[in-house]
Design an enzyme around this catalytic site. Structure first.
Site, PDB file in Angstrom:
ATOM      1  CD  GLN A  66      32.189  52.552  95.415  1.00 41.20           C
ATOM      2  OE1 GLN A  66      32.436  51.653  94.622  1.00 41.20           O
ATOM      3  NE2 GLN A  66      32.301  52.396  96.727  1.00 41.20           N
ATOM      4  CB  VAL A  75      23.183  56.277  91.861  1.00 45.24           C
ATOM      5  CG1 VAL A  75      24.470  55.832  91.162  1.00 45.24           C
ATOM      6  CG2 VAL A  75      22.316  55.048  92.188  1.00 45.24           C
ATOM      7  CG  HIS A 104      29.637  54.448  90.259  1.00 39.21           C
ATOM      8  ND1 HIS A 104      29.786  53.508  91.259  1.00 39.21           N
ATOM      9  CD2 HIS A 104      30.818  54.469  89.590  1.00 39.21           C
ATOM     10  CE1 HIS A 104      30.994  52.974  91.174  1.00 39.21           C
ATOM     11  NE2 HIS A 104      31.647  53.540  90.174  1.00 39.21           N
ATOM     12  CB  CYS A 134      16.017  63.311  69.430  1.00 43.11           C
ATOM     13  SG  CYS A 134      16.481  62.064  70.651  1.00 43.11           S
ATOM     14  N   GLY A 163      31.509  51.759 104.060  1.00 41.79           N
ATOM     15  CA  GLY A 163      30.329  51.072 103.532  1.00 41.79           C
ATOM     16  C   GLY A 163      30.478  50.574 102.111  1.00 41.79           C
ATOM     17  CB  SER A 170      32.044  45.031  98.882  1.00 41.37           C
ATOM     18  OG  SER A 170      31.681  45.476  97.567  1.00 41.37           O
ATOM     19  CG  ASN A 172      32.338  47.041 105.531  1.00 40.33           C
ATOM     20  OD1 ASN A 172      31.536  46.223 105.996  1.00 40.33           O
ATOM     21  ND2 ASN A 172      32.461  47.268 104.233  1.00 40.33           N
TER      22      ASN A 172
END
Ligand code: BV8
Length: 251
Positions: A107, A109, A125, A156, A193, A195, A219
């Site tokens: 999860q 980044v 993610h 652009c 690690g 929640s 955890n």
């Protein structure tokens, strides 16, 4: 019965991992905590103490104040650029060498798994250091000129955005499919690690369990998932994961 080591890895877990065909690992911000990268739920320091990540990591926040969102992401990029992978990241690289197949879904980044040497990381993610054009969607590499604190697309002129998945945005199809396949196929699933509050990542453990995998949580604290785990290893991943690897391949 213990599997040895000073954090007490249960012998039954060591045996299950030793004989597994396919281990699947899901990591969250806790794995990077010992590298000095703040987790989401501990109060962020300084300027960001008054902002809630749930309100900054959204398309609406970016639409309303792209320069503020970029200040938050640049602050996070600076922290991660200074960070190093920790023993927990390195232990997962070793674990991949000790089991026939390991799928690593993160999860996070921050790219620390890749910097530690993990390969084929499923970035559920996205990645903090990728820039994407808000208009074209394409990844944009190289330097981008900034106007009013917002980098612009060289083709652009549209706003560039960080290549992460914001709340309310879909998980990239390739990551979602790869994660689903790994949960279906694995016989041991580690939730490390996290929640277990952010969906659909939080549902991966249940998917693995439904396919017959044993579920292991690493955890220091109880989480939403704890009640559905077969093993709960209470402690920091930077200590527990090296201990697990040492039980599997002593010395
Ligand atoms: C989506 C990138 C739909 C950005 C992030 C049900 C199903 C589907 C969606 C939802 C649902 N219910 C609600 C939703 C909506 C939402 C959601 O989950 N909201 C939550 C708040 C209730 N989900 C979404 O919006 C997702 N998108 O579903 O889209 C859709 C479908 C089709 C088309 C359009 C839309 C997208 C969610 C992704 C959000 N992006 N990150 C960025 O980083 O800026 S989430 C971000 O927060 C992280 O990536 C991470 O996932 C999450 C934080 O969680 P953790 O990693 O667990 O970190 P946390 O701090 O919470 O916990 C750390 C843990 O570590 C603690 O337990 C602590 O005890 C432990 N720890 C501490 N130290 C250590 C340690 N553990 C081990 N060792 C240590 N040393």
């Amino acid at each position: 019965m213990r599997g040895g080591g000073d954090v007490g890895i249960p012998a039954a877990l060591v045996e299950a991992v030793r004989h597994c065909r396919h281990a699947c690992v899901l990591t969250g911000a806790g794995v990077s905590a010992e590298s000095g990268v703040p987790t989401f739920r501990e109060a962020a320091t300084g300027l960001w103490a008054k902002y809630d990540p749930l309100t900054l990591a959204t398309p609406e926040a970016f639409l309303e104040d792209p320069a503020l969102v970029w200040r938050w992401y640049n602050w996070r990029r600076e922290i991660v650029a200074e960070a190093e992978p920790n023993p927990g990241h390195h232990a997962l690289v070793r674990l991949a060498e000790l089991v026939p197949r390991l799928s690593l879904i993160t999860q996070n980044v921050d790219g620390l798994h890749q910097r530690a040497g993990s390969r084929d990381v499923i970035e559920f993610h996205g990645n903090l250091f990728v820039n994407r054009c808000q208009v074209e969607g394409a990844v944009v590499t190289g330097h981008a000129a900034e106007i009013d604190g917002v980098p612009r697309c060289p083709t652009c002129g549209g706003h560039l955005r960080p290549g992460v998945v914001w709340f309310g945005e879909a998980i990239p199809a390739r990551a979602l499919d790869a994660a689903a396949e790994a949960c279906e196929a694995c016989d041991v699933f580690f939730s490390i690690g996290t929640s277990a509050l952010v969906w659909p990542a939080a549902g991966l453990a249940a998917a693995a369990k439904a396919s017959g995998a044993i579920v292991v949580e690493v955890n220091p604290d109880e989480t939403e998932l704890s009640g559905n785990c077969d093993f709960r290893l209470r402690g920091k991943s930077g200590r527990i994961l090296p201990e697990l690897v040492n039980c599997l391949a002593p010395g």
